[in-house]
Scaffold this active site. Sequence first.
Site, PDB file in Angstrom:
ATOM      1  N   GLY A 142       0.822  -1.199   0.000  1.00 39.27           N
ATOM      2  CA  GLY A 142       0.000   0.000   0.000  1.00 39.27           C
ATOM      3  C   GLY A 142       0.856   1.250   0.000  1.00 39.27           C
ATOM      4  O   GLY A 142       2.057   1.219   0.307  1.00 39.27           O
ATOM      5  N   CYS A 143       0.244   2.385  -0.328  1.00 37.84           N
ATOM      6  CA  CYS A 143       0.999   3.634  -0.475  1.00 37.84           C
ATOM      7  C   CYS A 143       1.503   4.164   0.870  1.00 37.84           C
ATOM      8  O   CYS A 143       2.702   4.412   1.037  1.00 37.84           O
ATOM      9  CB  CYS A 143       0.168   4.673  -1.212  1.00 37.84           C
ATOM     10  SG  CYS A 143      -1.481   4.951  -0.545  1.00 37.84           S
ATOM     11  N   PHE A 144       0.601   4.346   1.846  1.00 39.57           N
ATOM     12  CA  PHE A 144       1.054   4.785   3.158  1.00 39.57           C
ATOM     13  C   PHE A 144       2.002   3.754   3.766  1.00 39.57           C
ATOM     14  O   PHE A 144       2.992   4.106   4.422  1.00 39.57           O
ATOM     15  CB  PHE A 144      -0.134   5.000   4.100  1.00 39.57           C
ATOM     16  CG  PHE A 144      -0.650   6.415   4.142  1.00 39.57           C
ATOM     17  CD1 PHE A 144       0.201   7.483   4.351  1.00 39.57           C
ATOM     18  CD2 PHE A 144      -2.001   6.680   3.999  1.00 39.57           C
ATOM     19  CE1 PHE A 144      -0.264   8.793   4.400  1.00 39.57           C
ATOM     20  CE2 PHE A 144      -2.493   7.974   4.047  1.00 39.57           C
ATOM     21  CZ  PHE A 144      -1.611   9.032   4.249  1.00 39.57           C
ATOM     22  N   ALA A 145       1.700   2.467   3.550  1.00 45.28           N
ATOM     23  CA  ALA A 145       2.555   1.416   4.094  1.00 45.28           C
ATOM     24  C   ALA A 145       3.973   1.524   3.552  1.00 45.28           C
ATOM     25  O   ALA A 145       4.953   1.355   4.290  1.00 45.28           O
ATOM     26  CB  ALA A 145       1.967   0.051   3.764  1.00 45.28           C
ATOM     27  N   GLY A 147       5.579   4.296   2.395  1.00 46.67           N
ATOM     28  CA  GLY A 147       6.265   5.453   2.962  1.00 46.67           C
ATOM     29  C   GLY A 147       6.643   5.273   4.415  1.00 46.67           C
ATOM     30  O   GLY A 147       7.742   5.669   4.837  1.00 46.67           O
TER      31      GLY A 147
END
Length: 333
Positions: A142-145, A147
């Site tokens: 995932g994207c937040f994951a 970063g």
Amino acid sequence: MAVNIKAGIVGGAGYAGGELLRLLLLHPNVELAFVQSRSQAGKPVYAAHPDMLGETELVFTAEAAIPVDVLFLCAGHGEAAKFLSENQVAAETKIIDLSQDFRWNEGTATANVEADSRSFVYGLPELQREQIRQAQHIANPGCFATGIQLALLPLAQQNLLTSEVHVSGITGSTGAGQSLSATSHFSWRTENVSTYKVMEHQHLREIKRSLLSLQPEDQPAIHFIPYRGPFARGIFITAYLQSELSLEEAQALYKEYYAEHPFTIVSDQNPDLKQVVNTNRCVLYLQKHGNMLVITSLIDNLLKGAAGQAVQNMNLMFGLEETTGLKLKAAAF
């Protein structure tokens, strides 16, 4: 000898599917065989992605034209597992899923798809690049994951996550997907900020699993507050925790960890979001305030947080140079 990869996309009409389409059309080793979308079937891809006008005459198909060498699943959460349960995919076809359907089952038979025996490797190259090289099926992070993990992996590897971690992160509207909702309309989103899924964002599950693989004991709590931002794309994350490391020690640790990873850069200067938008890069920046170590992590949610990382994983799976087709220009202005 040149590697030629026949690729297909399932769910190509959305934001992540569109970014993937753009990357694969320009990739020197890829032939894009089909782009599937039930909602856009029969229409040229530039009907959904106007910037593709003049770039390709591909038409969206209603069904996936399997077989291909690699199949990208961009069909949304729950839909990837459903697709694999309803369609015959050859055993030799590599699969890269951009949904969350298989992110929590790395190294085991998936429980998400009835009568399915596939095992998915979690596709964060900075965590397990060698496993990705050998993998047949990838669960794209995932994207937040992405970063947040890149902000914390060097500490976890050295068992230095010794206190609670506090994280805030703001994301662009494309992170919500293309389907309209009250919080994705321009009139609501512009000049506005709000929180959502406070302390219970779904990406925490994959973050904790990854950190446990490096630091299996005494795992501290991670407190995460995500924000909706008044811009289209990009993620800006700030994480902080107590640390006995000096700033110089922390910088040396991070630079050593990421020395062989071409897309993660440790900056000595305070970065801004435009440095990563439209690229597959993550930029990290460290600060020390008293006993608090502050880590800033910036990515483009649609590239390093989705389609770009998927192509990075494909490159690794097919033995290509990791950066092939991903040398992209930042939107500096």
